[in-house]
Scaffold this active site. Sequence first.
Site, PDB file in Angstrom:
ATOM      1  N   CYS A   1       0.843  -1.192   0.000  1.00 36.28           N
ATOM      2  CA  CYS A   1       0.000   0.000   0.000  1.00 36.28           C
ATOM      3  C   CYS A   1       0.886   1.253   0.000  1.00 36.28           C
ATOM      4  CB  CYS A   1      -0.896  -0.005   1.230  1.00 36.28           C
ATOM      5  SG  CYS A   1      -2.087   1.360   1.254  1.00 36.28           S
TER       6      CYS A   1
ATOM      7  N   ASP B   1       0.491   3.763   1.772  1.00 33.31           N
ATOM      8  CA  ASP B   1       0.508   4.333   3.128  1.00 33.31           C
ATOM      9  C   ASP B   1       1.933   4.616   3.609  1.00 33.31           C
ATOM     10  OD1 ASP B   1       0.434   4.434   6.104  1.00 33.31           O
ATOM     11  OD2 ASP B   1      -1.686   3.958   5.812  1.00 33.31           O
TER      12      ASP B   1
ATOM     13  N   ARG C   1       3.183   4.762   6.375  1.00 31.40           N
ATOM     14  CA  ARG C   1       3.645   4.018   7.552  1.00 31.40           C
ATOM     15  C   ARG C   1       4.105   2.599   7.216  1.00 31.40           C
ATOM     16  NH1 ARG C   1      -1.925   5.003  10.497  1.00 31.40           N
ATOM     17  NH2 ARG C   1      -2.504   4.497   8.339  1.00 31.40           N
TER      18      ARG C   1
ATOM     19  N   CYS D   1      -5.701   0.203   7.178  1.00 30.03           N
ATOM     20  CA  CYS D   1      -5.600   0.780   5.831  1.00 30.03           C
ATOM     21  C   CYS D   1      -6.771   1.745   5.577  1.00 30.03           C
ATOM     22  CB  CYS D   1      -5.610  -0.335   4.790  1.00 30.03           C
ATOM     23  SG  CYS D   1      -5.404   0.280   3.099  1.00 30.03           S
TER      24      CYS D   1
HETATM   25 CO    CO Z   1      -3.336   1.245   3.103  1.00 30.08          CO
END
Ligand code: CO
Length: 218
Positions: A42, A44, A46, A101
């Site tokens: 992903c 993201d 993090r 997520c």
């Molecule tokens: Co995500």
Amino acid sequence: MCSIESLFQNNIAWSTRCVAQDPAYFERLARQQTPRYLWIGCSDSRVPANEIVGLRPGEVFVHRNVGNLVVHSDLNCQTAVQYAVEVLKVEHVLVVGHYGCGGVRAVIERRRIGLAENWLRHLEDVARKHAQRLDGIAGVDERAARLCELNVIEQVSNLCRTTTLRRAWERGQKVEVHGLVYGLEDGRLRRVAAAVGNEEMHDMEYAEALSALAVRPA
Ligand code: CO
């Protein structure tokens, strides 16, 4: 607004440190990359691929998008997969979802977020396909966590059915597909699908991964 000047300073400090440890480091890396892994994760912030699994530049080929999706008509992802498998000859492809997520959450909560809804339709399709598995889960957090896991299982399945993987296995190329979920709260990776090393294994492992989820508390 924050400045990007600090990034340049960080970069100088980092590259100086690398060269201090290994004077030929960048020269060697510039000549060739020989990663053994392809990471599909992903976007993201993090979930930084290299850091989580302790790999240095040159050691993991990375494709990231919102929701770690493998869509057969997405030329971007398919190109990364083909290049990694056919040219770089990676031995392992990791599909890595993560709990917490935002994309998954938006689908679970049916939130309106604009253009990205079109991309997240792929995640919505996973949720609809597994509606029975999800509907029985009371809490929103738990339901979102289960959708993260189901999504990884579905994306592993999508990956196993790409032209690139099918052809690689037909040729006898050794490449394994893995389904993992990363926990933001503890930094740990967990397997949600057993390694798949050929197309015959795929159906069996897919069914097993789903039934393993069914017996695990959400
Ligand atoms: Co995500």
